[in-house]
Every structure is written in C-alpha cells, then in structure tokens.
Design an enzyme around this catalytic site. Structure first.
Site, PDB file in Angstrom:
ATOM      1  N   MET A   1     -56.568  -0.516 -28.042  1.00 41.13           N
ATOM      2  CA  MET A   1     -57.757   0.142 -28.588  1.00 41.13           C
ATOM      3  C   MET A   1     -57.813  -0.048 -30.097  1.00 41.13           C
ATOM      4  O   MET A   1     -56.847   0.291 -30.804  1.00 41.13           O
ATOM      5  CB  MET A   1     -57.715   1.636 -28.274  1.00 41.13           C
ATOM      6  CG  MET A   1     -57.844   1.968 -26.808  1.00 41.13           C
ATOM      7  SD  MET A   1     -57.604   3.737 -26.513  1.00 41.13           S
ATOM      8  CE  MET A   1     -55.828   3.827 -26.628  1.00 41.13           C
TER       9      MET A   1
ATOM     10  N   GLY B   1     -56.381   4.197 -33.346  1.00 40.67           N
ATOM     11  CA  GLY B   1     -55.840   2.892 -32.974  1.00 40.67           C
ATOM     12  C   GLY B   1     -54.553   2.981 -32.181  1.00 40.67           C
ATOM     13  O   GLY B   1     -53.597   3.586 -32.628  1.00 40.67           O
ATOM     14  N   SER B   2     -54.492   2.385 -31.018  1.00 38.23           N
ATOM     15  CA  SER B   2     -53.319   2.561 -30.176  1.00 38.23           C
ATOM     16  C   SER B   2     -53.401   1.668 -28.949  1.00 38.23           C
ATOM     17  O   SER B   2     -54.200   0.741 -28.900  1.00 38.23           O
ATOM     18  CB  SER B   2     -53.217   4.029 -29.754  1.00 38.23           C
ATOM     19  OG  SER B   2     -54.475   4.480 -29.303  1.00 38.23           O
ATOM     20  N   ARG B   3     -52.591   1.993 -27.934  1.00 38.07           N
ATOM     21  CA  ARG B   3     -52.532   1.167 -26.739  1.00 38.07           C
ATOM     22  C   ARG B   3     -52.060   2.008 -25.558  1.00 38.07           C
ATOM     23  O   ARG B   3     -51.344   2.996 -25.733  1.00 38.07           O
ATOM     24  CB  ARG B   3     -51.588   0.002 -27.017  1.00 38.07           C
ATOM     25  CG  ARG B   3     -50.920  -0.643 -25.850  1.00 38.07           C
ATOM     26  CD  ARG B   3     -50.029  -1.748 -26.348  1.00 38.07           C
ATOM     27  NE  ARG B   3     -48.943  -2.014 -25.422  1.00 38.07           N
ATOM     28  CZ  ARG B   3     -47.958  -2.858 -25.659  1.00 38.07           C
ATOM     29  NH1 ARG B   3     -47.910  -3.517 -26.806  1.00 38.07           N
ATOM     30  NH2 ARG B   3     -47.018  -3.057 -24.770  1.00 38.07           N
TER      31      ARG B   3
END
Length: 217
Positions: free
Chosen positions: A98, A186-188
């Site tokens: 993301m 922001g990440s995953r």
C-alpha cells in the site's frame, strides 16, 4: 466516510489549519502573495489527511470458497515460502503493498474463527524489503475457515507506517470483508494460503480490498 482511527488526527488538522489561516490573514496582510501560498499549502495538507483516512463502502461477495484482498494496493509477491511463526511449513504467500495514497483500512479476507492474533514490535524497513515480513513491526492473525482451513494474514509497518491497529480477537467469529484494522502511512499485508489454493491475481496487479478475489479453492 472516514475511518474512526482518523477522527482525532482529522480534527487536530482542521483546528491547526484554521489557526494558521487566521494568523496568516492578520499577520501577513501586506503580503497577499505569501498568504496565497500558505492557503494553498494548507488546503493541500488537509486534503492529503482526509484522503488517507477515507473508508469507502465496499460490496463484498461473501463466500467460503474464495479469499478477497484484505487491503487496497499492488500485488508485489506471489511465491511458495516457509512460514516460520505459526504454520512452520510451506505456504503460498501473496503480498500487497500500500502506498500512502491507497485506502489503508484492513478488511477480513475470509470469514471464520480467529485462532491466533499476536503483535510483534520491530524495525521500520521499507515495506517491500524482503525481510520486512519478519523484522518490521507487525501483527499476525490466523483465521480458521471451513473451506481453506487456517489462513494467516500479516499487517506489516513500513518506513512511514508507525502504528498498526488490529481488531482481531482470538476466539471471535469474523465476517469476510468487514473492518479488521488500520495501518497508518504506507505499509504491506502478507497472506499465507494453503498450497492447493488457486491464485487469481498476478504480480503488479492493483487490487481493491474486500472486493477482488485473491485465491479460490
């Protein structure tokens, strides 16, 4: 609609913007060009905050026979891996990255019983780093589903993401597509699926949380 995790930040942002607007109007009355620049920057900042915490309604085709995307973003990993934390065997990993512009709501990819939910403190490597799944701050959640058995999904913090919110509580039943948490800035998310799962997405494909089917049986 905005996510409840953003209410405090949104309110603080709006108050700060109003204060700066008033100060700019009274203190820079003789510098209209500078006032204009500050107003534009403030509007841009407020819009960024509002869009980050947006929580659009999604239409989920609830089914025991498929797993939907838990988040919005781009598919960056599809591979067979060894999962060392819970399964301690091989699984199919599908990872979704993301960016700060994506919706950051985490949704349950499948219905079932929450068997495991654990938070791990850690580093803040960029979310696409190969070691982010094991070294970054993260939460690991396992849901037992009638068709897929146990499926693990992992919320992973990135270089900018400094807070992971996880709503999954062990022993509770959850419904596919409903709100499972939030990751800020922001990440995953990694999914660990049974080896016999049929993957319905491809690398670099953009997916929409709670709607696009990731895998089926």
């Amino acid at each position: 609609m905005f996510h409840k995790e953003g209410k405090t930040i949104i309110l603080a942002t709006l108050i700060l913007a109003l204060i700066i607007t008033d100060l700019t109007y009274f203190l820079l009355e003789d510098l209209p060009w500078l006032q204009y620049i500050i107003y534009v920057v403030l509007i841009f900042f407020v819009v960024i905050v509002l869009q980050f915490f947006r929580n659009p309604k999604r239409n989920t085709n609830v089914s025991e026979n498929h797993v939907v995307a838990p988040v919005d973003g781009k598919v960056v990993v599809i591979e067979e891996v060894y999962e060392p934390e819970y399964f301690k065997d091989k699984r199919l990993q599908v990872s979704i990255f993301m960016s700060p512009l994506n919706v950051h709501v985490t949704r349950y990819g499948l219905s079932g019983l929450v068997k495991y939910s654990k938070y791990h403190p850690g580093k803040y490597l960029v979310a696409w780093h190969p070691k982010a799944s094991e070294e970054n701050e993260r939460t690991s959640i396992v849901i037992e589903n009638k068709t897929f058995g146990e499926v693990l999904y992992r919320q992973i913090a990135g270089a900018l993401a400094k807070r992971i919110v996880n709503y999954a509580v062990e022993g509770t039943e959850v419904l596919q597509g409903t709100d499972a948490g939030f990751i800020k800035f922001g990440s995953r998310v990694d999914l660990f699926l049974p080896l016999n799962s049929k993957i319905n997405v491809s690398l670099n494909q953009t997916v929409k949380g709670a709607e696009d089917v990731i895998a089926s049986l």
